[in-house]
Design an enzyme around this catalytic site. Structure first.
Site, PDB file in Angstrom:
ATOM      1  N   SER A  82      -0.367  -1.016  -7.970  1.00 57.99           N
ATOM      2  CA  SER A  82      -1.694  -1.216  -8.547  1.00 57.99           C
ATOM      3  C   SER A  82      -2.696  -0.366  -7.787  1.00 57.99           C
ATOM      4  CB  SER A  82      -2.091  -2.692  -8.431  1.00 57.99           C
ATOM      5  OG  SER A  82      -3.445  -2.903  -8.735  1.00 57.99           O
ATOM      6  N   TYR A 130      -3.786 -10.723  -3.391  1.00 57.13           N
ATOM      7  CA  TYR A 130      -3.110  -9.863  -4.376  1.00 57.13           C
ATOM      8  C   TYR A 130      -3.007  -8.437  -3.832  1.00 57.13           C
ATOM      9  CZ  TYR A 130      -2.287  -7.284  -8.733  1.00 57.13           C
ATOM     10  OH  TYR A 130      -1.775  -6.454  -9.701  1.00 57.13           O
TER      11      TYR A 130
END
Length: 245
Positions: free
Chosen positions: A139, A152
């Protein structure tokens, strides 16, 4: 259709929706034989019905090492080999650090980071034998941490670090490691968020830009692994044009 992936065996995790589903279909369209793994078996059966080529559905929980080993074994048993692993399974449980439900941190670490590591560990002997490839779906949060996304981002930074170490260990043995870092993609990922403020923020961000679609990421994966064997596309960062961070 290129001929590079004809007959190659690919295992895609987190294939029941979003990027995983789109990638599995794209690879199948390229001639690969694809094993798809996820916990939502009903969705996998529907996916198999849409695939243009041979596809095998696997009940897979990447956070469970035994489930991981069984999925890899079933893939090799069914297809006779494993050439490419696409590690896509993940959850995003955004929220501030203060007052966090730390069980959500554990879930993200177990699924996003440890799950990816377990998959690589189980698949690697087969990938080394075939001089295959590992695709790690990370990501932009693996590059830039932001407030409300600390845990995260930690899992995605971890994936990037693990992938670079893996690349250094296996590249001279013919295994290519590809890290794909998507920005904001229109998937179910934001639906996982339980913190009301963070969920609203994610929805506002999505409404403010032309988001990426799962097919955009699938196309990047196909591009990377379709390169000649002497070419390693090690990292692809993909943001929506409208995304600033």
């Amino acid at each position: 259709m290129s001929n590079t992936l004809n007959g190659k065996v690919v295992l895609v995790t987190g294939a029941s929706s979003g990027i995983g589903e789109a990638t599995a279909l794209a690879l199948s369209a390229e001639g690969a034989r694809v094993a798809v793994g996820a916990r939502r078996a009903d969705r996998l059966e529907a996916l198999v019905g849409k695939a243009p080529g041979e596809m095998l559905a696997l009940d897979l929980d990447v956070a469970d090492p035994e489930s991981v080993r069984a999925a890899v074994a079933k893939t090799v048993e069914h297809f006779g080999a494993l050439d490419i692993l696409v590690n896509n399974a993940g959850v995003m449980l955004a929220g501030p650090i203060a007052g966090a439900d730390t069980t959500e941190w554990t879930r993200m670490i177990d699924t996003n980071l440890l799950g990816s590591m377990y998959m690589v560990h189980a698949a690697l002997p087969h990938l080394l034998e075939r001089k295959g490839a590992v695709v790690q779906v990370s990501s932009t949060s693996g590059r830039i941490a932001s407030a409300g996304n600390g845990a995260y981002a930690a899992t995605k930074f971890g994936i990037n670090a693990f992938s670079e170490a893996l690349r250094q260990e296996v590249t001279t043995q013919g295994v290519r490691v590809v890290v794909v870092e998507p920005g904001f993609v229109a998937t179910e990922l934001v639906d996982h968020i339980t913190h009301p403020m963070m969920q609203a923020a994610a929805q506002n961000i999505a409404a403010s830009m032309r988001t990426l679609q799962p097919d955009d990421i699938a196309n990047a994966v196909v591009y990377a692994i379709n390169q000649p064997e002497h070419v390693a596309v090690n990292e692809i960062l993909i943001r929506p044009t409208d995304q600033t961070q």
